[in-house]
Design a protein around this motif. Sequence first.
Motif, PDB file in Angstrom:
ATOM      1  N   PHE A  32     -24.941  42.861  76.667  1.00 49.39           N
ATOM      2  CA  PHE A  32     -24.460  42.296  75.415  1.00 49.39           C
ATOM      3  C   PHE A  32     -22.993  41.874  75.553  1.00 49.39           C
ATOM      4  O   PHE A  32     -22.581  40.851  74.995  1.00 49.39           O
ATOM      5  N   THR A  33     -22.214  42.638  76.287  1.00 47.63           N
ATOM      6  CA  THR A  33     -20.817  42.256  76.541  1.00 47.63           C
ATOM      7  C   THR A  33     -20.761  40.936  77.299  1.00 47.63           C
ATOM      8  O   THR A  33     -19.962  40.044  76.975  1.00 47.63           O
ATOM      9  N   ASP A  34     -21.623  40.799  78.308  1.00 45.28           N
ATOM     10  CA  ASP A  34     -21.698  39.546  79.057  1.00 45.28           C
ATOM     11  C   ASP A  34     -22.105  38.397  78.148  1.00 45.28           C
ATOM     12  O   ASP A  34     -21.522  37.305  78.190  1.00 45.28           O
ATOM     13  N   LEU A  35     -23.099  38.654  77.297  1.00 41.26           N
ATOM     14  CA  LEU A  35     -23.579  37.630  76.372  1.00 41.26           C
ATOM     15  C   LEU A  35     -22.455  37.131  75.469  1.00 41.26           C
ATOM     16  O   LEU A  35     -22.262  35.920  75.294  1.00 41.26           O
ATOM     17  N   MET A  36     -21.691  38.050  74.880  1.00 41.99           N
ATOM     18  CA  MET A  36     -20.641  37.665  73.949  1.00 41.99           C
ATOM     19  C   MET A  36     -19.562  36.835  74.636  1.00 41.99           C
ATOM     20  O   MET A  36     -18.997  35.913  74.047  1.00 41.99           O
ATOM     21  N   SER A  37     -19.277  37.142  75.888  1.00 40.21           N
ATOM     22  CA  SER A  37     -18.273  36.360  76.608  1.00 40.21           C
ATOM     23  C   SER A  37     -18.732  34.928  76.840  1.00 40.21           C
ATOM     24  O   SER A  37     -17.914  34.015  77.001  1.00 40.21           O
ATOM     25  N   ARG A  38     -20.036  34.718  76.825  1.00 45.05           N
ATOM     26  CA  ARG A  38     -20.588  33.387  77.046  1.00 45.05           C
ATOM     27  C   ARG A  38     -20.720  32.578  75.757  1.00 45.05           C
ATOM     28  O   ARG A  38     -20.487  31.369  75.752  1.00 45.05           O
ATOM     29  N   ILE A  39     -21.127  33.237  74.681  1.00 45.11           N
ATOM     30  CA  ILE A  39     -21.449  32.479  73.463  1.00 45.11           C
ATOM     31  C   ILE A  39     -20.346  32.505  72.411  1.00 45.11           C
ATOM     32  O   ILE A  39     -20.233  31.578  71.612  1.00 45.11           O
ATOM     33  N   LEU A  40     -19.527  33.562  72.411  1.00 45.77           N
ATOM     34  CA  LEU A  40     -18.430  33.661  71.444  1.00 45.77           C
ATOM     35  C   LEU A  40     -17.163  34.129  72.162  1.00 45.77           C
ATOM     36  O   LEU A  40     -16.585  35.169  71.833  1.00 45.77           O
ATOM     37  N   PRO A  41     -16.675  33.370  73.128  1.00 50.11           N
ATOM     38  CA  PRO A  41     -15.519  33.814  73.917  1.00 50.11           C
ATOM     39  C   PRO A  41     -14.245  33.942  73.097  1.00 50.11           C
ATOM     40  O   PRO A  41     -13.318  34.648  73.500  1.00 50.11           O
ATOM     41  N   GLU A  42     -14.185  33.264  71.935  1.00 45.97           N
ATOM     42  CA  GLU A  42     -12.987  33.332  71.100  1.00 45.97           C
ATOM     43  C   GLU A  42     -12.883  34.640  70.326  1.00 45.97           C
ATOM     44  O   GLU A  42     -11.848  34.929  69.718  1.00 45.97           O
ATOM     45  N   LEU A  43     -13.941  35.442  70.332  1.00 48.83           N
ATOM     46  CA  LEU A  43     -13.931  36.713  69.603  1.00 48.83           C
ATOM     47  C   LEU A  43     -13.210  37.758  70.449  1.00 48.83           C
ATOM     48  O   LEU A  43     -13.658  38.123  71.525  1.00 48.83           O
ATOM     49  N   LYS A  44     -12.092  38.264  69.948  1.00 49.86           N
ATOM     50  CA  LYS A  44     -11.264  39.187  70.727  1.00 49.86           C
ATOM     51  C   LYS A  44     -11.366  40.627  70.261  1.00 49.86           C
ATOM     52  O   LYS A  44     -11.136  41.552  71.019  1.00 49.86           O
ATOM     53  N   SER A  45     -11.696  40.852  68.998  1.00 53.24           N
ATOM     54  CA  SER A  45     -11.661  42.210  68.467  1.00 53.24           C
ATOM     55  C   SER A  45     -12.885  43.011  68.903  1.00 53.24           C
ATOM     56  O   SER A  45     -13.888  42.459  69.335  1.00 53.24           O
ATOM     57  N   THR A  46     -12.772  44.322  68.779  1.00 50.60           N
ATOM     58  CA  THR A  46     -13.860  45.214  69.125  1.00 50.60           C
ATOM     59  C   THR A  46     -14.393  45.877  67.871  1.00 50.60           C
ATOM     60  O   THR A  46     -13.632  46.363  67.047  1.00 50.60           O
ATOM     61  N   ARG A  47     -15.686  45.901  67.732  1.00 49.60           N
ATOM     62  CA  ARG A  47     -16.279  46.500  66.546  1.00 49.60           C
ATOM     63  C   ARG A  47     -16.737  47.919  66.835  1.00 49.60           C
ATOM     64  O   ARG A  47     -16.937  48.313  67.985  1.00 49.60           O
ATOM     65  N   GLN A  48     -16.959  48.687  65.757  1.00 49.81           N
ATOM     66  CA  GLN A  48     -17.490  50.032  65.914  1.00 49.81           C
ATOM     67  C   GLN A  48     -18.909  49.946  66.462  1.00 49.81           C
ATOM     68  O   GLN A  48     -19.559  48.907  66.397  1.00 49.81           O
ATOM     69  N   GLN A  49     -19.396  51.058  66.978  1.00 49.14           N
ATOM     70  CA  GLN A  49     -20.723  51.072  67.573  1.00 49.14           C
ATOM     71  C   GLN A  49     -21.791  50.691  66.549  1.00 49.14           C
ATOM     72  O   GLN A  49     -21.791  51.155  65.418  1.00 49.14           O
ATOM     73  N   ILE A  50     -22.691  49.842  66.976  1.00 48.35           N
ATOM     74  CA  ILE A  50     -23.822  49.424  66.152  1.00 48.35           C
ATOM     75  C   ILE A  50     -25.090  49.943  66.803  1.00 48.35           C
ATOM     76  O   ILE A  50     -25.330  49.707  67.988  1.00 48.35           O
ATOM     77  N   HIS A  51     -25.875  50.647  66.033  1.00 42.63           N
ATOM     78  CA  HIS A  51     -27.124  51.200  66.562  1.00 42.63           C
ATOM     79  C   HIS A  51     -28.036  51.501  65.395  1.00 42.63           C
ATOM     80  O   HIS A  51     -27.743  52.356  64.572  1.00 42.63           O
ATOM     81  N   ILE A  52     -29.138  50.747  65.273  1.00 41.46           N
ATOM     82  CA  ILE A  52     -30.024  50.927  64.120  1.00 41.46           C
ATOM     83  C   ILE A  52     -31.478  50.932  64.554  1.00 41.46           C
ATOM     84  O   ILE A  52     -31.817  50.518  65.657  1.00 41.46           O
TER      85      ILE A  52
END
Length: 253
Positions: free
Chosen positions: A185-205
């Motif tokens: 998912f980290t790799d994915l985000m770097s490819r599709i939303l590279p402008e997103l710099k902040s880190t979010r809290q853990q998501i697990h549902i």
Amino acid sequence: MLNSIVPSRSKILPFLLASRAHPYAYVFVPKAACSTTKLALWLAEQELTPAIGHIDQPMSIHARQYSADSPWLTPASGDYHTAIDGKFLNPIYLFSFVRSPYSRIFSSYRNKILGVEKGIDKHDYFPELGWRRAAPPSFEDFLKIVRDQEPAARNEHWRLMTDILCYEDIIYDNIYKMKNFAHDFTDLMSRILPELKSTRQQIHINDTRSGEHRRSAYSTAAIDLVKEIYRTDFLSFSYAIDVDPADPQNASV
């Protein structure tokens, strides 16, 4: 390398989420981290585009994906047909997540048939299985029913992943595996939303805790049934034919 879907192909993907603002499209596979992936993508897009709606209840993501304030176009969106042709003539990053067939079908059984996890009425799924008893079928009986169903008539939670993804017709840029979810998912985000710099809290549902029970549930007969039903998935996504005790029971970012 970015992919490109021609419109005629895009129309055969009912599980498609195509970003309105960014060059990606996600074809989600139910019971393969799709709840977590959708929510994480929604929150990431919301951070970049405040006009995107707020999610009050995490599991409402499945209904909200079709709303007007969703970050995505879907085949059910009111503006889908007017926007989709132009969008898919441009390069996009097309991806999905898949899961070990052993883990996915057992998680589906616990969630949809046994009713594990809040908000599920297991009896909703009994009619389509032809199951007329009040008590749920055993795992083996459930697998026998799924085996005997026509592949296209199976519920999406236990349909072949290759069928959901239209795997023979569509070329994907990447099909990630749930086993490596956090890293991928980290790799994915770097490819599709590279402008997103902040880190979010853990998501697990939507955790059915299937990993804690899976090995004891798999008799020799159950293993043979899963091998028979999901042979194409095992081959297409290079999954080990033996039950993998290391496969995770959930996904989180």
